[in-house]
Structures are given as structure tokens and as C-alpha cells.
Design a protein around this motif. Structure first.
Motif, short mmCIF file in Angstrom:
data_model
loop_
_atom_site.label_atom_id
_atom_site.label_comp_id
_atom_site.label_asym_id
_atom_site.label_seq_id
_atom_site.Cartn_x
_atom_site.Cartn_y
_atom_site.Cartn_z
N ILE A 47 0.84 -1.20 0.00
CA ILE A 47 0.00 0.00 0.00
C ILE A 47 0.88 1.25 0.00
CG2 ILE A 47 -1.60 1.36 1.42
CD1 ILE A 47 -2.86 -1.38 2.23
N GLU A 93 1.18 4.05 -3.18
CA GLU A 93 0.50 5.31 -2.92
C GLU A 93 0.84 6.40 -3.94
OE1 GLU A 93 -0.67 8.08 0.87
OE2 GLU A 93 1.04 6.74 1.05
N PHE A 114 -5.77 5.63 1.43
CA PHE A 114 -4.39 5.25 1.74
C PHE A 114 -4.07 5.54 3.20
CE2 PHE A 114 -3.54 5.17 -2.87
CZ PHE A 114 -2.80 4.00 -2.93
N LYS A 147 -3.18 2.59 6.03
CA LYS A 147 -1.91 2.58 6.76
C LYS A 147 -2.13 2.71 8.26
CE LYS A 147 -0.28 5.90 4.28
NZ LYS A 147 0.53 6.98 3.73
#
Length: 161
Positions: A26, A30, A110, A114
Motif C-alpha cells: 500500500i 501510494e 491510503f 496505513k
């Protein structure tokens, strides 16, 4: 099934490993993500590849240790035993699908993915603290240390990939 995942050390390790790898993916995606749907599909395919690779590696290790080539059924069993790795994709899939449906911006998806990953590492740390017989403060400290270590592993994975 969820309760049984957290009783066996290999499965616990697989869940945590899968979460760290998915989060590293991820972070790496990004900057160049085209869309939330693309991110979801890339995460799914990458995690599926990781699942098959983990199952293959387990099978190969068994083959080497016993000096005998395994069969298709054994390979499928090893892949099934590696399924906890897929747990790492659950949360991010929901988050990025919500973004695809317009419920979140891609940037917020995103950020949420995270942040959630680090939160889960904190929870895993608290579970470790409880398993070690720590009091509440001790569990929180173990959770924080686990989160920091997980963050460091993520940073290394992102820098090296």
C-alpha cells in the motif's frame, strides 16, 4: 476459524506477515495509484501470489527435509495452511472499495489503510503482552514497541522495494 487462527504460532505469524506485506505494498503504491479499484486488484493479485509462493515454499521445504517429492494434494494442503496470509488484505480491500464507490477520497483511503495496519500491529502487541502475563500498562508498552518495530519493518520493505 478466526479463533483457531490465533492459537497456532505459524498461523499468527502468517497473519502478521501478510498484514506487513500488504501494508508495504500500500505504501509503495501510494504515489502512482491510478484508482482505488486498481489498488484493490493489485493488492489481491499480489497477496494471492504471496499465498501461492508461501505454500510452494512450505511444500519444497517438506520435500527437501524428507527427500521425497510431494504431490498436488500436499501442495493444496500447504496453500490452505498459508491462508492466514490473506487476512492482511481484508481491511484494505474494504477501504479501497469504499473509495471506489466514492465514500472516501483515494488519499484518505491510503491514510486509513496505513493507520489501520499500525493499529492492528498495536493490538497484536497487546495480545502478546497478555500472553506474557503483563498488566495493562505492560500490555500497552508491548503494543507500542510492536507498533514501532512493525513501522520499522515497513520502512525497510518500502525503501528496499
Amino acid at each position: 476459524m478466526v479463533a483457531s487462527i490465533f492459537r497456532e504460532k505459524e498461523r499468527i505469524a502468517s497473519v502478521i506477515y501478510g498484514k506487513i506485506v500488504v501494508t508495504a505494498l500500500i505504501v509503495a503504491m501510494e504515489g502512482g495509484a491510478e484508482s482505488a479499484l486498481t489498488v484493490t486488484l493489485e493488492l489481491f493479485v499480489s497477496t494471492l501470489a504471496l499465498l501461492v509462493a508461501h505454500g510452494y515454499a512450505s511444500m519444497l521445504a517438506k520435500d527437501i527435509s524428507r527427500g521425497k517429492l510431494g504431490n498436488w494434494r500436499e501442495f493444496v494442503r500447504e496453500v490452505k495452511n498459508s491462508l492466514p496470509i490473506m487476512a492482511g488484505i481484508n481491511g484494505p480491500t474494504i477501504v479501497f472499495l469504499m473509495s471506489h464507490l466514492g465514500m472516501l477520497s483515494l488519499a484518505n483511503a491510503f491514510l486509513l489503510a496505513k493507520t489501520t495496519a499500525l493499529g492492528l500491529l498495536f493490538i497484536y502487541g497487546i495480545l502478546l503482552g497478555k500472553a506474557m502475563g503483563k498488566d495493562k500498562l505492560g500490555c500497552i508498552i508491548v503494543g507500542i514497541v510492536n507498533t514501532v518495530l512493525g513501522f520499522m519493518v515497513l520502512a525497510v520493505k518500502v525503501v528496499t522495494h
